[in-house]
Design a protein around this motif. Structure first.
Motif, mmCIF file in Angstrom:
data_model
loop_
_atom_site.group_PDB
_atom_site.id
_atom_site.type_symbol
_atom_site.label_atom_id
_atom_site.label_comp_id
_atom_site.label_asym_id
_atom_site.label_seq_id
_atom_site.Cartn_x
_atom_site.Cartn_y
_atom_site.Cartn_z
ATOM 1 N N PRO A 239 -1.424 0.516 0.458
ATOM 2 C CA PRO A 239 -0.874 0.667 -0.788
ATOM 3 C C PRO A 239 -1.482 1.838 -1.511
ATOM 4 C CG PRO A 239 -1.713 -1.468 -0.599
ATOM 5 C CD PRO A 239 -2.204 -0.639 0.679
ATOM 6 N N LYS A 240 -0.484 2.569 -2.338
ATOM 7 C CA LYS A 240 -0.692 3.802 -3.078
ATOM 8 C C LYS A 240 -1.230 3.370 -4.529
ATOM 9 C CE LYS A 240 0.480 8.698 -4.123
ATOM 10 N NZ LYS A 240 -0.420 8.453 -5.405
ATOM 11 N N PHE A 241 -2.593 3.578 -4.823
ATOM 12 C CA PHE A 241 -3.223 3.086 -6.125
ATOM 13 C C PHE A 241 -3.087 4.292 -6.996
ATOM 14 C CE2 PHE A 241 -4.809 -0.332 -3.331
ATOM 15 C CZ PHE A 241 -4.925 -1.177 -4.435
ATOM 16 N N ASP A 242 -2.794 4.109 -8.109
ATOM 17 C CA ASP A 242 -2.351 5.123 -9.032
ATOM 18 C C ASP A 242 -3.541 5.332 -10.155
ATOM 19 O OD1 ASP A 242 -1.171 7.284 -10.215
ATOM 20 O OD2 ASP A 242 0.680 6.269 -10.645
ATOM 21 N N GLY A 243 -4.268 6.223 -10.066
ATOM 22 C CA GLY A 243 -5.520 6.427 -10.995
ATOM 23 C C GLY A 243 -5.833 7.942 -11.031
ATOM 24 N N HIS A 244 -7.281 8.007 -10.705
ATOM 25 C CA HIS A 244 -7.774 9.310 -10.808
ATOM 26 C C HIS A 244 -8.561 9.720 -9.345
ATOM 27 C CE1 HIS A 244 -9.531 12.935 -12.881
ATOM 28 N NE2 HIS A 244 -10.560 12.478 -12.091
ATOM 29 N N ASP B 15 1.389 -3.136 10.374
ATOM 30 C CA ASP B 15 2.658 -3.490 10.471
ATOM 31 C C ASP B 15 3.717 -3.082 9.433
ATOM 32 O OD1 ASP B 15 4.759 -5.411 10.208
ATOM 33 O OD2 ASP B 15 3.853 -7.378 10.912
ATOM 34 N N ARG B 16 4.711 -2.396 9.854
ATOM 35 C CA ARG B 16 5.692 -1.787 8.972
ATOM 36 C C ARG B 16 6.306 -2.569 8.037
ATOM 37 N NH1 ARG B 16 10.762 0.308 8.337
ATOM 38 N NH2 ARG B 16 10.867 2.519 7.161
ATOM 39 N N ASP B 17 6.631 -3.968 8.587
ATOM 40 C CA ASP B 17 7.342 -4.918 7.566
ATOM 41 C C ASP B 17 6.297 -5.307 6.449
ATOM 42 O OD1 ASP B 17 9.481 -5.044 9.205
ATOM 43 O OD2 ASP B 17 8.841 -6.801 10.471
ATOM 44 N N VAL B 18 4.945 -5.470 6.429
ATOM 45 C CA VAL B 18 3.881 -5.823 5.609
ATOM 46 C C VAL B 18 4.093 -4.622 4.557
ATOM 47 C CG1 VAL B 18 1.740 -6.057 5.265
ATOM 48 C CG2 VAL B 18 2.625 -7.403 7.283
ATOM 49 N N ALA B 19 4.042 -3.316 5.399
ATOM 50 C CA ALA B 19 4.127 -2.259 4.337
ATOM 51 C C ALA B 19 5.136 -2.094 3.379
ATOM 52 C CB ALA B 19 4.006 -1.046 5.028
ATOM 53 N N GLU B 20 6.481 -2.687 3.995
ATOM 54 C CA GLU B 20 7.812 -2.759 3.350
ATOM 55 C C GLU B 20 7.453 -3.949 2.108
ATOM 56 O OE1 GLU B 20 10.867 -2.937 5.819
ATOM 57 O OE2 GLU B 20 10.892 -0.802 5.989
ATOM 58 N N TYR B 21 6.933 -4.793 2.292
ATOM 59 C CA TYR B 21 6.716 -6.088 1.502
ATOM 60 C C TYR B 21 5.828 -5.497 0.472
ATOM 61 C CZ TYR B 21 4.889 -10.457 -0.622
ATOM 62 O OH TYR B 21 4.677 -11.056 -1.675
ATOM 63 N N TRP B 22 4.696 -4.682 0.586
ATOM 64 C CA TRP B 22 3.905 -4.269 -0.532
ATOM 65 C C TRP B 22 4.612 -3.386 -1.182
ATOM 66 C CZ3 TRP B 22 -0.641 -2.315 3.198
ATOM 67 C CH2 TRP B 22 -1.471 -3.463 3.451
ATOM 68 N N TYR B 23 5.576 -2.396 -0.749
ATOM 69 C CA TYR B 23 6.296 -1.652 -1.462
ATOM 70 C C TYR B 23 6.966 -2.239 -2.480
ATOM 71 C CZ TYR B 23 9.298 2.377 -2.714
ATOM 72 O OH TYR B 23 10.335 3.331 -3.260
ATOM 73 N N GLU B 24 7.775 -3.273 -2.158
ATOM 74 C CA GLU B 24 8.537 -4.070 -2.972
ATOM 75 C C GLU B 24 7.650 -5.047 -3.908
ATOM 76 O OE1 GLU B 24 11.653 -3.307 -3.581
ATOM 77 O OE2 GLU B 24 11.920 -1.987 -1.688
ATOM 78 N N GLY C 50 3.445 3.027 -4.721
ATOM 79 C CA GLY C 50 4.049 2.975 -3.419
ATOM 80 C C GLY C 50 3.249 2.790 -2.134
ATOM 81 N N VAL C 51 3.389 3.394 -0.944
ATOM 82 C CA VAL C 51 2.620 3.149 0.319
ATOM 83 C C VAL C 51 2.373 4.680 0.848
ATOM 84 C CG1 VAL C 51 2.774 2.318 2.340
ATOM 85 C CG2 VAL C 51 3.770 0.860 0.448
#
Length: 292
Positions: free
Chosen positions: A26-31, A158-167, A176-177
């Motif tokens: 998961p892409k964390f958004d900070g500094h 697992d790409r399916d897990v990554a897509e779930y994280w994205y949504e 994002g991811v």
């Protein structure tokens, strides 16, 4: 290891890559922050290489729990009401030291760590040449000794897990991811990682402004590589201008006046980044959407 390091970067792509060998986070958004634990203290570096320890003293203090010789790559983030507050993190980064410490007392930071740059064991040392999967295993082992608020980001192959994280994780403020090759070394200074983001935007580093500091007219921006030409944004919306001026520019160090595109702007020292509408591009107007 020579410090500050040249950090790894990610290239924006429209969809997640597929196939063997890919890992996703998961892409964390900070500094963006490099955390260095020496024998005596902790030093924190921004992506630019600037020392930002005084602005994130709460993270420096908890970083003392790391073993001396550890160097980590990650993101300083601030959680509020169960979701990431991007503006709060960037306000802290761009504040004066006294204001940053006051903000830390109200909204303490966490460190979302995704990579191990140097291992404290001299027999291992600089881990950047090692594969991502090896660095990941060493990172999990080290951080198991520490605990929150320094935590490894989740990762999966697992790409399916990554897509779930994205949504599913957008509600919590995740951006994002990021995708990384499991066999790849740490890509210092290069865009060897891939990122898929929810917003169709690109990042711009703020290096100055026109007009009054507390309500700037335009931002002076570097888009893409840090040695790119400085360009001025379109006129800021009044509410956004007030927010950026009050929350981010008020404590920035002024470096004098510069000129770009035949206009004069006030040059500042800051690690503030903003989101720019994608397609407002290299030769078009740079439309600032929000602070990052």
């Amino acid at each position: 290891m020579e410090l500050p390091i040249s950090v790894a970067l990610a290239r924006a792509v429209p969809v997640l890559p597929d196939g063997l060998g890919w890992w996703y986070e998961p892409k964390f958004d900070g500094h963006r922050m490099i955390m260095v634990r020496t024998e005596d203290t902790v030093t924190l570096y921004a992506r630019s290489g600037r020392v930002v320890t005084p602005y994130w003293m709460d993270l420096a203090l908890v970083g003392m729990a790391l073993r001396p010789g550890t160097v980590l790559d990650g993101e300083a983030v601030i959680w509020r009401d169960g979701r990431l507050d991007f503006g709060a993190a960037q306000s802290r980064a761009a504040s004066s030291v006294p204001r940053a410490r006051a903000l830390a007392a109200r909204y303490p930071a966490s460190y979302a760590c995704w990579d191990l740059v140097q291992h404290p064991d001299p027999a291992i040392g600089d881990t950047r040449p090692l594969p991502y999967t090896t660095r990941r295993a060493l990172l999990l082992e080290l951080l198991a000794e520490v605990g929150p608020p320094i935590q490894p980001v989740p990762a999966t192959d697992d790409r399916d897990v990554a897509e779930y994280w994205y949504e599913a994780l957008q509600e919590q403020g995740l951006e994002g991811v990021v995708a990384k090759q499991g066999a790849a070394a740490y890509p210092s200074g290069g865009r060897g990682w891939l990122k898929v983001r929810h917003a169709d935007t690109v990042d711009g580093l703020v290096v100055g402004f026109t007009g009054p500091r507390h309500r700037p007219h335009h931002l002076a921006l570097v888009v893409g590589d840090e040695d790119s030409q400085v360009r001025l944004s379109a006129r800021l919306e009044p509410v956004l201008a007030a927010h950026i001026g009050t929350a981010a520019l008020s404590g920035a160090e002024v470096m004098g006046e510069r000129r770009t595109e035949h206009e004069t702007y006030t040059r500042i020292q800051t690690d503030l980044t903003v989101e720019i509408l994608e397609g407002s591009g290299r030769h078009g107007t740079l439309t600032v959407m929000r602070m990052r």
